[in-house]
Scaffold this motif. Sequence first.
Motif, PDB file in Angstrom:
ATOM      1  N   ASN A  51     -13.416  53.797  -7.298  1.00 27.89           N
ATOM      2  CA  ASN A  51     -12.156  53.602  -8.021  1.00 27.89           C
ATOM      3  C   ASN A  51     -12.210  53.963  -9.499  1.00 27.89           C
ATOM      4  N   THR A  52     -13.399  53.961 -10.084  1.00 27.33           N
ATOM      5  CA  THR A  52     -13.519  54.288 -11.506  1.00 27.33           C
ATOM      6  C   THR A  52     -13.919  55.746 -11.633  1.00 27.33           C
ATOM      7  N   ARG A  53     -12.927  56.599 -11.782  1.00 26.77           N
ATOM      8  CA  ARG A  53     -13.185  58.044 -11.854  1.00 26.77           C
ATOM      9  C   ARG A  53     -13.538  58.491 -13.259  1.00 26.77           C
ATOM     10  N   SER A  54     -13.194  57.679 -14.243  1.00 29.08           N
ATOM     11  CA  SER A  54     -13.592  57.940 -15.619  1.00 29.08           C
ATOM     12  C   SER A  54     -13.771  56.597 -16.315  1.00 29.08           C
ATOM     13  N   GLY A  55     -14.515  56.615 -17.408  1.00 33.03           N
ATOM     14  CA  GLY A  55     -14.755  55.369 -18.119  1.00 33.03           C
ATOM     15  C   GLY A  55     -15.191  55.633 -19.541  1.00 33.03           C
ATOM     16  N   ARG A  56     -15.006  54.590 -20.362  1.00 35.12           N
ATOM     17  CA  ARG A  56     -15.403  54.705 -21.769  1.00 35.12           C
ATOM     18  C   ARG A  56     -15.774  53.317 -22.254  1.00 35.12           C
ATOM     19  N   PHE A  82     -20.267  55.565 -25.003  1.00 33.52           N
ATOM     20  CA  PHE A  82     -20.538  56.198 -23.719  1.00 33.52           C
ATOM     21  C   PHE A  82     -19.218  56.501 -23.032  1.00 33.52           C
ATOM     22  N   GLU A  83     -19.121  57.671 -22.411  1.00 36.41           N
ATOM     23  CA  GLU A  83     -17.955  57.981 -21.590  1.00 36.41           C
ATOM     24  C   GLU A  83     -18.361  58.921 -20.466  1.00 36.41           C
ATOM     25  N   PHE A  84     -17.576  58.912 -19.392  1.00 32.56           N
ATOM     26  CA  PHE A  84     -17.906  59.766 -18.254  1.00 32.56           C
ATOM     27  C   PHE A  84     -16.654  60.162 -17.499  1.00 32.56           C
ATOM     28  N   GLU A 211     -13.300  50.690 -20.797  1.00 33.03           N
ATOM     29  CA  GLU A 211     -11.987  51.179 -20.394  1.00 33.03           C
ATOM     30  C   GLU A 211     -12.090  51.819 -19.012  1.00 33.03           C
ATOM     31  N   VAL A 212     -11.282  51.369 -18.094  1.00 28.24           N
ATOM     32  CA  VAL A 212     -11.284  51.896 -16.730  1.00 28.24           C
ATOM     33  C   VAL A 212     -10.272  53.032 -16.624  1.00 28.24           C
ATOM     34  N   ASN A 213     -10.761  54.180 -16.184  1.00 22.20           N
ATOM     35  CA  ASN A 213      -9.934  55.369 -15.949  1.00 22.20           C
ATOM     36  C   ASN A 213      -9.087  55.798 -17.155  1.00 22.20           C
TER      37      ASN A 213
END
Length: 234
Positions: A51-56, A82-84, A211-213
């Motif tokens: 569910n977490t396709r991006s994060g910070r 950090f972010e992805f 931060e989620v998505n």
Amino acid sequence: MNHALPFSLASVLSRSAGIVLAGALALGSVAASAQGASGSGLESLEAFVKNTRSGRAEFTQVVTSPARDGQTAKTKTSSGSFEFLRPNRFKFVYKKPFEQSIVSDGQTLWLHDVDLNQVTARKLSQVLGGTPAAVIAAAADIKALQADFTLVPQPGKDGLEWILATPKTKDGQVQSISVGFRESAKGSELARLEILDSFGQRSVMSFSNFEVNPALNAAAFQFKPPAGADVIRQ
């Protein structure tokens, strides 16, 4: 001046002994009394990957080196962001004590030491497998993780749900990774990483303001070596 990238980058991102960077445990059965809590650790990981396709987030890291020759153990503290963006795009930016970063654009892993104005580039496929970055940022799904790790749910502690990830490869720097998730209204949030490397160093990364998505795109993970930088390609 001659300083290496923080230990954390080695333990978080690289399993190659040829890259000196700055920065899963006892396997076995889980006691029956802890099965309810430990099962949710795997569920949290599955939910996070799915569910977490991006994060910070922001992070603080404490690295403890083992005591030697009667000396007390030494600790080093660093912090950054950090972010992805799944799959295979992530960025760690160390702000203190040195400005250093590691960026994956999906194909190449870039390591930049600002003070030395030095950049190291490697193919991501050569260094990603069996690392914490593969667990928290790169994997597209849980099956991809299970190809590289033995995953063992752990009892909850410190208000977090835990999963133990042991790299299946035995030739890397990372021996073990323990990942703690915090459950919130937005789902499973990454809260902590505990990493043990082959030299006995223990690295604990604590994440905050997760931060989620968030709205991130691939362009945010492009890296261009600064003008005049010494670029080493491996």
